[in-house]
Structure formats: structure tokens, C-alpha cells
Design an enzyme around this catalytic site. Structure first.
Site, PDB file in Angstrom:
ATOM      1  N   ASP A  78      -2.253   6.448 -31.776  1.00 57.77           N
ATOM      2  CA  ASP A  78      -1.574   5.296 -31.175  1.00 57.77           C
ATOM      3  C   ASP A  78      -0.308   4.875 -31.918  1.00 57.77           C
ATOM      4  O   ASP A  78       0.213   3.780 -31.669  1.00 57.77           O
ATOM      5  CB  ASP A  78      -2.526   4.103 -31.094  1.00 57.77           C
ATOM      6  N   GLU A  79       0.223   5.726 -32.776  1.00 58.31           N
ATOM      7  CA  GLU A  79       1.447   5.343 -33.466  1.00 58.31           C
ATOM      8  C   GLU A  79       2.268   6.571 -33.845  1.00 58.31           C
ATOM      9  O   GLU A  79       1.732   7.661 -34.051  1.00 58.31           O
ATOM     10  CB  GLU A  79       1.146   4.502 -34.708  1.00 58.31           C
TER      11      GLU A  79
END
Length: 414
Positions: free
Chosen positions: A104-105
Site C-alpha cells: 500500500d505504499e
């Protein structure tokens, strides 16, 4: 001058669940397991749940005690990987240099893209809008001259935030942070700092490098010395793209929960296998990296005669390596999983007598990858709870018994 974005998808798993089920929006969503699941831990929770004190890596039973009215859901890793891939595709439209560091990053290097997208601040806002329009998710973005400061900046105004640190302002930004906001400084490190009289980032800044090294060790002291000066204090790993594919997760605090570490390893295995499939690569060598709270790092690799055939196969090998190398009870700062010496996937080899279902698993994963469309969650494989990580190599059964079991297993597919 570098212009680095750190892009973090807000409350990722919970946001995907709220996107897919509109009735969950505005409600406390807790992803990780059901209240009755043994050993389940919270992977992610919505911001509504965080108001009750729920947070990642907390036992689900504790989350239920704090928020009994919450919506508890099991992890749907294949769906999260689909949405992660959608977001990553958007990032790639803004820069050729995108470094994904977890599901998610990612870091997006905007250096030299001004003619295409305008000033870095303008490009960052365009990226945020594009992600929302294309994926339905929101991201928080930090812009800075280096990755470490960008990483901290992205968390300054969550959710759906944007925070920019101008060139030359890195040290002032770091000095204004409380110790709790210095990313990568865990609870135990803060306790040691406070016991030594350090209360703020400015206190640490006034200390010499040698003093910090004597207190925290060479790696920890050097890290903190750079961190309070807003320098590139963390490398965030690296990989030679032509030779390896890897994925890493760096925890914001020391992680000691074995269930959370198992889940993290499974997520990393999902990411690595799907990157192998999507890039048409294959590998016979796996590697595991463990970085502990004291910054000491264990790296181990293993080469097999067989290629990485599925997520389950990779996880089995990685879990075995972890079981041999992990120092029980030690706080973990970073986990990394990789496939080494990757090569172009060749034509299918002659099948083995006892395949144990690996070809079927591989075919299913390839089918999911080839059939899924953006936003389509109808085609996905169920995600199983990861098998417990062994504390020691399991004893080998008698050869005759293994052969008979293999024969019976194979009869199911004849």
C-alpha cells in the site's frame, strides 16, 4: 535537486472493503479475522475504528473488546493485490522511477518531470486526483528531497493528505517532530533515549554521533544522527531489477507478534509471485531478510532444483527460512522476501510424477492474473490462513509412508 513522493494508500485493506461494500462506509471496519478466530491480529482498520483505540497488529480479541460494534472481516489478499496494482499503474504514469515498498505504499521520483506534469506540488495533487478517479481510493502524499523525510511527511495530514517539505527545510522539519514522529524509532529505542535524558528531537540533535552510537550501537546511533538532521536515514532496501524481484515491509514500530509476522510474510509472498507472473519471470532461488529493532540484519537465501511454482510453495520455503533464522521474541523492524536470479519463464517443462497440485495452483494464479479486469473482484482465489512458522525442521516420515501418501494424493487427479 531530487523531488521524492511517498504515496501511502489510506487504511488500505479497510478502504477496499468499504469501496466494495458501500454499506460499510462511515463504520468501523477491522480487517484481520473474526472475533472467534484464534491467533488473529488486526491487519488494518478504518479511521472510524481507530477512534476506539484499535490499531494494526493488535489481537482481534482485544479489538473486539474495544469496539464490539465493529465490522470484522478476514483478509482478502487477492483483492487487495488487484487494487494495489491499479494504484501502482497510476503512479507509473507520473514517473519511470517507482519503488514499491509494500502493498500500500511506494516512492515516486518526480525529478525531471516538470515539463510533463508541472511543479512537483502540482504533480503530486494530480496524482492524488488520478488515484481517486481510477481506483476509488484516497492516498496521503509526502513530498521532500529524500525518501526518509517524504515517508514522514506523508503521515502528517492523513487521511487524503498532502504535505511538502521544501529543499533546505529537511532539518527544520525533523527538529520540529516529537520523538514519536521520528519514523523508525520504536518503543524500546524511545525508552532508552528517555532514560538517557533525551526528550525531543532537538535533544538528540545536540548529542554527538559517538554518544548516540555508544547508546544505541553503530547502526542505530548512525541512523538517529542522520534522522534528526533530515538526511537520508533509511535506505528502504534495494534490488537489481534485472536479477531479482523482491518486496519489503518496514514496520513503524518494533513488531513481536508472531501471527502478524506470519501474515506479513504471506502478503510479501503474494506480491513477489504475482510480480513474477506479470513480468513473465521465474526463479529457483528465494531470499529472506529480517531487520531487528537494533538494526542488525539477517539475510539468508536458498536455491532449489524446482522453480517457484505458487504462492504456497514460496511461503513454505520462506517460512522454513524464517523458522531457522528468527530470534524468538526479538522485535522486528523490517521483513523482506525476494526471488533471486530471475530468468525469463521458459516453456512448460515435462511434468513431474508427483506434482502435489503445484501445477494446478500455478495455473489458477496465472488465470487470475490474465482474467482480472480493473475493479473486478469476481475472479480471485481464496486466501488461507498462513501455516504456523516452524520452530525447528520437522522430522521426516519413513520413505515408504511418504511414497504411499503421494500415490493416494495423486489418485485424486487421475
Amino acid at each position: 535537486m531530487s523531488h521524492i513522493l511517498h504515496v501511502d494508500i489510506d487504511a488500505f485493506y479497510a478502504s477496499v472493503e468499504q469501496l466494495d461494500a458501500p454499506e460499510y462506509r462511515g463504520k468501523p471496519v477491522i480487517v484481520g479475522g473474526l472475533p472467534g478466530d484464534r491467533r488473529s491480529v488486526v491487519s488494518t482498520c478504518s479511521y472510524e475504528a481507530r477512534r476506539f483505540g484499535v490499531h494494526a497488529a493488535m489481537p482481534v480479541a482485544e479489538a473486539y473488546r474495544l469496539c464490539p460494534e465493529g465490522i470484522f472481516l478476514r483478509v482478502r489478499m487477492r483483492r487487495y493485490l488487484e487494487k494495489s496494482a491499479e494504484a501502482l499503474a497510476v503512479f507509473g504514469e507520473f514517473s519511470p522511477d517507482v519503488r514499491q515498498i509494500s502493498i500500500d505504499e511506494a516512492f515516486v521520483d518526480l525529478t525531471g518531470t516538470e515539463r510533463l506534469f508541472g511543479a512537483p506540488e502540482e504533480a503530486a495533487r494530480k496524482l492524488k486526483r488520478a488515484v481517486r478517479e481510477r481506483t476509488g481510493l484516497t492516498v496521503s502524499v509526502g513530498l521532500a528531497p529524500n525518501k526518509y523525510v517524504a515517508k514522514i511527511a506523508s503521515g502528517m495530514s492523513k487521511p487524503d493528505g498532502f504535505y511538502a517539505v521544501p529543499a533546505g527545510g529537511e532539518e527544520a522539519f525533523a527538529l520540529a517532530l516529537p520523538l514519536e514522529k521520528l519514523w523508525g524509532v520504536g518503543d524500546k529505542t524511545r525508552e532508552r533515549l528517555k532514560a538517557a535524558g533525551f526528550r525531543t528531537a532537538r535533544d538528540v540533535h545536540r548529542a554527538s554521533r559517538s554518544a548516540l552510537v555508544s547508546l544505541l550501537g553503530e547502526a542505530g546511533g548512525a541512523f538517529l544522527y542522520r534522522a534528526v538532521r533530515g538526511e537520508a536515514a533509511e535506505s528502504f532496501g534495494g534490488e537489481r531489477k534485472s536479477r531479482s524481484l523482491s518486496a519489503e515491509t518496514t514496520f513503524g514500530y518494533d513488531q513481536t507478534d508472531l501471527s502478524a509476522l506470519e501474515t506479513c510474510l504471506l502478503e510479501l509472498c503474494h506480491t513477489v509471485v504475482f510480480r513474477l507472473l506479470s513480468s513473465g519471470k521465474t526463479s529457483k532461488a528465494v531470499c529472506l531478510k529480517i531487520r531487528y529493532a537494533d538494526f542488525s540484519t539477517e539475510s539468508v537465501q536458498e536455491t532449489s532444483a524446482r522453480e517457484i511454482s505458487s504462492v504456497d510453495a514460496l511461503y513454505e520455503r520462506v517460512a522454513a527460512l524464517f523458522g531457522r533464522k528468527y530470534r524468538r521474541g526479538a522485535g522486528v523492524r523490517l521483513l523482506g522476501v525476494g526471488a533471486l536470479n530471475v530468468t525469463d519463464a521458459a516453456a512448460p517443462e515435462q511434468g513431474e510424477l508427483f506434482d502435489f497440485g503445484e501445477q494446478k495452483r500455478r495455473d489458477v494464479e496465472k488465470a487470475i492474473l490474465s482474467l482480472r479486469a480493473p475493479g473486478d473482484s469476481s475472479c480471485r482465489q481464496a486466501t488461507n490462513t498462513p501455516a504456523p512458522i516452524p520452530s525447528a525442521p520437522a522430522a521426516t516420515a519413513a520413505p515408504v509412508k511418504n511414497l504411499f501418501a503421494a500415490f493416494i494424493f495423486c489418485l485424486q487427479y487421475v
